[in-house]
Design a protein around this motif. Structure first.
Motif, PDB file in Angstrom:
ATOM      1  N   VAL A   1       0.843  -1.200   0.000  1.00 37.21           N
ATOM      2  CA  VAL A   1       0.000   0.000   0.000  1.00 37.21           C
ATOM      3  C   VAL A   1       0.880   1.252   0.000  1.00 37.21           C
ATOM      4  N   ARG A   2       1.917   1.261   0.832  1.00 34.43           N
ATOM      5  CA  ARG A   2       2.821   2.413   0.890  1.00 34.43           C
ATOM      6  C   ARG A   2       3.479   2.670  -0.466  1.00 34.43           C
ATOM      7  N   GLN A   3       3.912   1.588  -1.122  1.00 32.73           N
ATOM      8  CA  GLN A   3       4.549   1.740  -2.428  1.00 32.73           C
ATOM      9  C   GLN A   3       3.559   2.263  -3.463  1.00 32.73           C
ATOM     10  N   LEU A   4       2.321   1.750  -3.431  1.00 31.43           N
ATOM     11  CA  LEU A   4       1.295   2.236  -4.366  1.00 31.43           C
ATOM     12  C   LEU A   4       0.946   3.691  -4.082  1.00 31.43           C
TER      13      LEU A   4
ATOM     14  N   ARG B   1      -1.248   8.931  -8.302  1.00 30.13           N
ATOM     15  CA  ARG B   1      -1.689  10.330  -8.234  1.00 30.13           C
ATOM     16  C   ARG B   1      -2.524  10.584  -6.986  1.00 30.13           C
ATOM     17  N   PHE B   2      -3.466   9.689  -6.715  1.00 31.04           N
ATOM     18  CA  PHE B   2      -4.289   9.818  -5.512  1.00 31.04           C
ATOM     19  C   PHE B   2      -3.860   8.745  -4.502  1.00 31.04           C
ATOM     20  N   GLY B   3      -2.565   8.750  -4.227  1.00 29.62           N
ATOM     21  CA  GLY B   3      -1.993   7.709  -3.395  1.00 29.62           C
ATOM     22  C   GLY B   3      -2.566   7.613  -2.004  1.00 29.62           C
ATOM     23  N   TRP B   4      -2.993   8.738  -1.424  1.00 27.89           N
ATOM     24  CA  TRP B   4      -3.523   8.732  -0.067  1.00 27.89           C
ATOM     25  C   TRP B   4      -4.731   7.807   0.053  1.00 27.89           C
TER      26      TRP B   4
END
Length: 427
Positions: free
Chosen positions: A181-184, A189-192
């Motif tokens: 999840v952290r890597q994604l 763009r909307f990683g949060w």
């Protein structure tokens, strides 16, 4: 001779190109009984073939040396327990079964020697656990999962039906899942938005109803939070706040709207009551088991009764009105339901020393990987530590499920532990 060398290189090349698929199959087979043993067995066989064809070059690497040292910490006490084992056959079979793990590590080192396969494997783990979580949520909302399997006594079973082991499987993998999840989140763009996956993952662990899995998950997430701080301290406060909210909001909602979970939490509060009956109920009637384990350890303190021997040695140490002997007068529970006690009783003080040395070396290797900016090994190490920590009261330490899960993760851990110095470290 040239043909032999060609055969060797072709086999090794095949494993290096496609072996990561076999490693990933372990994850996809885990809900189906002992199905996970099949890919693990093929990994071990592949490791034996690689050792025979390629020689001892991989054993002489730092990765494999550390793997063998940690393996010896656990396996040698099992071997030393054999002369005094109360049930020689199950102890001997455990010692023999553990021998497949070093060969599986050799296979993983070859299969993941190409750094490009590491993110692929993490993606496979992420994908499978996303399916498991989604299926668990479906079962929580409708009463049945995608295969039509029902909940069991208000507890999620998901794809693991009819067993209630889902929570114990997914809890330690939290650190691995959220590293992906952290890597994604870092590259999207909307990683949060990816961090919102914390909520459903937490909900499914909690609704699995296993308090042992709650403890494992808490340690896994605490370890992952520390890992986040160490790799990015300047933004750690924001991440801690976000992670805390995503963990506690679903818990608060369930406490108010899901009576079975509320009852489970209320029962767990009995641990701090000081009342024997309430503490016993909070530990799922484990106090008598732990009492027997402590009595047994006094008589077998050097090398124990042998792995998987606790059940056979149990009756003479139990009270006359023991609830477990009422169900089966000739045999007690399968294990002490507490890893430190299990190691103490079944492999004695020798096993305890090996076990604590194992944990200490594992922590050291995790720390070194973090310092080397290796973002694959630490989550795996954290997951292993959470799964086999001393206070874990879930699956037996020497049982096939926990040992297979832990050493499968360790196989990947040692395969990705050392960064290729010719290439920069990657997230």
């Amino acid at each position: 001779m040239p043909q032999q060398l060609t055969a060797r290189s072709e086999f090794a090349a095949f494993i290096q190109n496609y072996g990561w698929w076999l490693i990933a199959l372990f994850i996809f087979a885990m809900p189906f009984g002992k199905g996970f043993e099949v890919p693990l067995a093929f990994m071990a066989i592949g490791g034996m073939v690689l050792l025979a064809k390629e020689g001892t070059s991989q054993i002489k690497t730092d990765n494999m040396r550390w793997a063998l040292i940690l393996f010896a910490c656990i396996w040698l006490p099992i071997l030393i327990s054999l002369p005094d084992a109360v049930a020689l056959e199950p102890t001997a079979s455990t010692a023999l079964a553990f021998l497949r793990f070093p060969f599986a590590i050799i296979f993983a080192i070859y299969a993941l020697s190409n750094p490009e396969h590491r993110p692929k494997l993490f993606t496979a783990i992420f994908g499978m656990f996303t399916i498991v979580i989604a299926d668990g949520l479906l079962q929580a909302m409708t009463g049945r999962n995608i295969l039509g399997s029902p909940m069991i006594a208000d507890r999620l079973s998901g794809l693991f039906y009819p067993k209630l082991t889902m929570g114990l499987w997914i809890a330690p993998f939290g650190a691995i899942y959220f590293e992906k999840v952290r890597q994604l989140a870092k590259t999207s763009r909307f990683g949060w938005a990816y961090w919102l996956l914390l909520a459903p993952y937490t909900i499914v662990v909690l609704l699995s109803g296993s308090r042992a899995s709650w403890g494992i998950y808490a340690v896994s997430m605490a370890g992952f939070a520390l890992y986040l701080y160490l790799i990015n301290p300047q933004r750690a406060v924001k991440k801690y706040i976000a992670i805390a909210l995503l963990l506690f909001i679903p818990m608060a909602v369930m406490l108010d709207h899901y009576p079975p979970f509320k009852e489970k939490v209320a029962a767990t509060a009995g641990l701090f009551s000081g009342n024997y009956d309430k503490i016993n109920a909070a530990t799922s009637i484990r106090l008598p088991i732990w009492t027997v384990a402590l009595k047994m350890s006094k008589d077998h303190w050097i090398n124990g009764v042998g792995p998987r021997g606790f059940r056979y040695a149990y009756p003479p140490y139990a009270e006359k009105d023991d609830v477990f002997l009422k169900m089966n007068p000739n045999m007690g529970p399968n294990h002490p339901h507490q890893i430190f006690l299990e190691v103490l009783v079944e492999t004695g003080i020798i096993g305890v020393i090996g076990y604590l040395l194992f944990l200490g070396l594992l922590i050291r290797l995790i720390w070194q990987a973090i310092q080397a900016h290796n973002h694959y090994a630490p989550p795996l190490g954290i997951a292993v530590f959470a799964a086999i920590m001393p206070i874990n009261a879930g699956i037996g330490f020497y049982a096939s499920v926990l040992s297979a899960m832990s050493w499968w993760m360790l196989a990947i851990f040692f395969a990705v532990l050392m960064i290729d110095k010719s290439k920069p470290a990657t997230d």
